[in-house]
Design an enzyme around this catalytic site. Structure first.
Site, mmCIF file in Angstrom:
data_model
loop_
_atom_site.group_PDB
_atom_site.id
_atom_site.type_symbol
_atom_site.label_atom_id
_atom_site.label_comp_id
_atom_site.label_asym_id
_atom_site.label_seq_id
_atom_site.Cartn_x
_atom_site.Cartn_y
_atom_site.Cartn_z
ATOM 1 N N GLY A 1 0.847 -1.186 0.000
ATOM 2 C CA GLY A 1 0.000 0.000 0.000
ATOM 3 C C GLY A 1 0.883 1.236 0.000
ATOM 4 O O GLY A 1 2.027 1.194 0.481
ATOM 5 N N GLN B 1 2.982 9.952 1.471
ATOM 6 C CA GLN B 1 4.282 9.284 1.601
ATOM 7 C C GLN B 1 5.255 9.653 0.493
ATOM 8 O O GLN B 1 6.439 9.357 0.576
ATOM 9 C CB GLN B 1 4.103 7.754 1.623
ATOM 10 C CG GLN B 1 3.404 7.262 2.886
ATOM 11 C CD GLN B 1 3.284 5.763 2.874
ATOM 12 O OE1 GLN B 1 2.400 5.209 2.235
ATOM 13 N NE2 GLN B 1 4.188 5.070 3.563
ATOM 14 N N CYS C 1 5.388 -0.248 7.686
ATOM 15 C CA CYS C 1 5.094 0.962 6.918
ATOM 16 C C CYS C 1 6.355 1.384 6.171
ATOM 17 O O CYS C 1 7.431 1.439 6.760
ATOM 18 C CB CYS C 1 4.644 2.074 7.861
ATOM 19 S SG CYS C 1 4.244 3.608 7.005
ATOM 20 N N LEU C 2 6.208 1.669 4.880
ATOM 21 C CA LEU C 2 7.376 2.043 4.078
ATOM 22 C C LEU C 2 8.059 3.309 4.592
ATOM 23 O O LEU C 2 9.243 3.519 4.337
ATOM 24 C CB LEU C 2 6.980 2.239 2.612
ATOM 25 C CG LEU C 2 6.529 0.986 1.848
ATOM 26 C CD1 LEU C 2 6.046 1.364 0.454
ATOM 27 C CD2 LEU C 2 7.652 -0.042 1.761
ATOM 28 N N HIS D 1 -4.955 1.283 7.222
ATOM 29 C CA HIS D 1 -3.597 1.801 7.400
ATOM 30 C C HIS D 1 -3.338 2.966 6.432
ATOM 31 O O HIS D 1 -2.834 4.015 6.829
ATOM 32 C CB HIS D 1 -2.576 0.675 7.183
ATOM 33 C CG HIS D 1 -1.142 1.104 7.257
ATOM 34 N ND1 HIS D 1 -0.295 0.724 8.284
ATOM 35 C CD2 HIS D 1 -0.395 1.901 6.448
ATOM 36 C CE1 HIS D 1 0.899 1.281 8.083
ATOM 37 N NE2 HIS D 1 0.873 1.994 6.977
ATOM 38 N N GLU D 2 -3.692 2.760 5.169
ATOM 39 C CA GLU D 2 -3.455 3.814 4.165
ATOM 40 C C GLU D 2 -4.356 5.019 4.400
ATOM 41 O O GLU D 2 -3.927 6.163 4.235
ATOM 42 C CB GLU D 2 -3.657 3.259 2.744
ATOM 43 C CG GLU D 2 -2.721 2.109 2.362
ATOM 44 C CD GLU D 2 -1.259 2.400 2.643
ATOM 45 O OE1 GLU D 2 -0.827 3.560 2.497
ATOM 46 O OE2 GLU D 2 -0.528 1.467 3.032
ATOM 47 N N HIS E 1 -2.984 7.412 6.771
ATOM 48 C CA HIS E 1 -1.953 8.307 6.216
ATOM 49 C C HIS E 1 -2.571 9.625 5.733
ATOM 50 O O HIS E 1 -1.939 10.674 5.830
ATOM 51 C CB HIS E 1 -1.234 7.643 5.029
ATOM 52 C CG HIS E 1 -0.090 6.756 5.435
ATOM 53 N ND1 HIS E 1 1.034 7.228 6.070
ATOM 54 C CD2 HIS E 1 0.109 5.430 5.275
ATOM 55 C CE1 HIS E 1 1.866 6.222 6.292
ATOM 56 N NE2 HIS E 1 1.330 5.115 5.814
HETATM 57 ZN ZN ZN Z 1 2.246 3.293 6.003
#
Ligand code: ZN
Length: 186
Positions: A47, A52, A100-101, A142-143, A146
């Site tokens: 995701g 991000q 998470c990236l 989760h996304e 963000h």
């Molecule tokens: Zn994330």
């Protein structure tokens, strides 16, 4: 067409904790979407949310098709969510370890409700309303977070945050060991 690979913002860069604004109806964001997929695949993510990559707009993408096969909801395993709105979250909270990236190597146990009803526009600006559950719901939650400036680490206990302090400061200062392109707080 060659895709653009964006650097992924690391924890500490302000865009990550800002609220994102809606995208104007029918804006042409096809190129951005395909660049986001390329960026996400390159980083090995499932995701990616626009904040991000430093864009505080209400857009995220997911692709969990390689980790799930035949559960219901598979039509949405690879999806684009524009101007999403979670209408309802139901069921008994369940805990799962999320990554998470933007926080490489930081795994956090997060409790979330299993069923999500969400309204959004897809990549062709078709309005959709779907109800999904379990893993698909979780990645969406989760996304979606963000877009509100919320990160998985915000759900960590104080003790866990304390334990992660060194790792987090390494990420903030650009010393994190990652194999994809990141942009750090400079
Ligand atoms: Zn994330």
């Amino acid at each position: 067409m060659v895709s653009n690979i964006f650097p992924i913002l690391a924890y500490g860069v302000p865009s990550l904790t800002k609220k994102s604004t809606p995208i104007e109806y029918k804006s042409d964001i096809q190129e951005l979407i395909s660049d986001m997929f390329a960026t996400m695949y390159k980083a090995g993510g499932i995701g990616l949310a626009a904040p991000q990559i430093g864009k505080n707009i209400q857009l995220f993408i997911i692709d969990i098709s390689h980790i799930k096969d035949h559960e219901e909801g598979h039509l949405f395993y690879k999806s684009v969510f524009i101007n999403p709105e979670i209408i309802e979250e139901t069921g008994e909270e369940w805990e799962f370890t999320e990554g998470c990236l933007s926080l490489p190597g930081i795994m956090i146990n997060v409790k979330r409700k299993p069923i999500v009803k969400i309204k959004y526009f897809d990549e062709n600006w078709n309005q959709k309303e779907i109800e999904v559950d379990r893993m698909l719901a979780r990645v969406i939650q989760h996304e979606y977070d963000h877009l509100k400036g919320i990160l998985h680490i915000d759900y960590a206990t104080d003790l866990k945050k304390k334990m992660l302090k060194k790792k987090v400061s390494e990420i903030r200062s650009g010393k994190a060991n990652v194999n994809y392109k990141m942009r750090f707080l400079s």
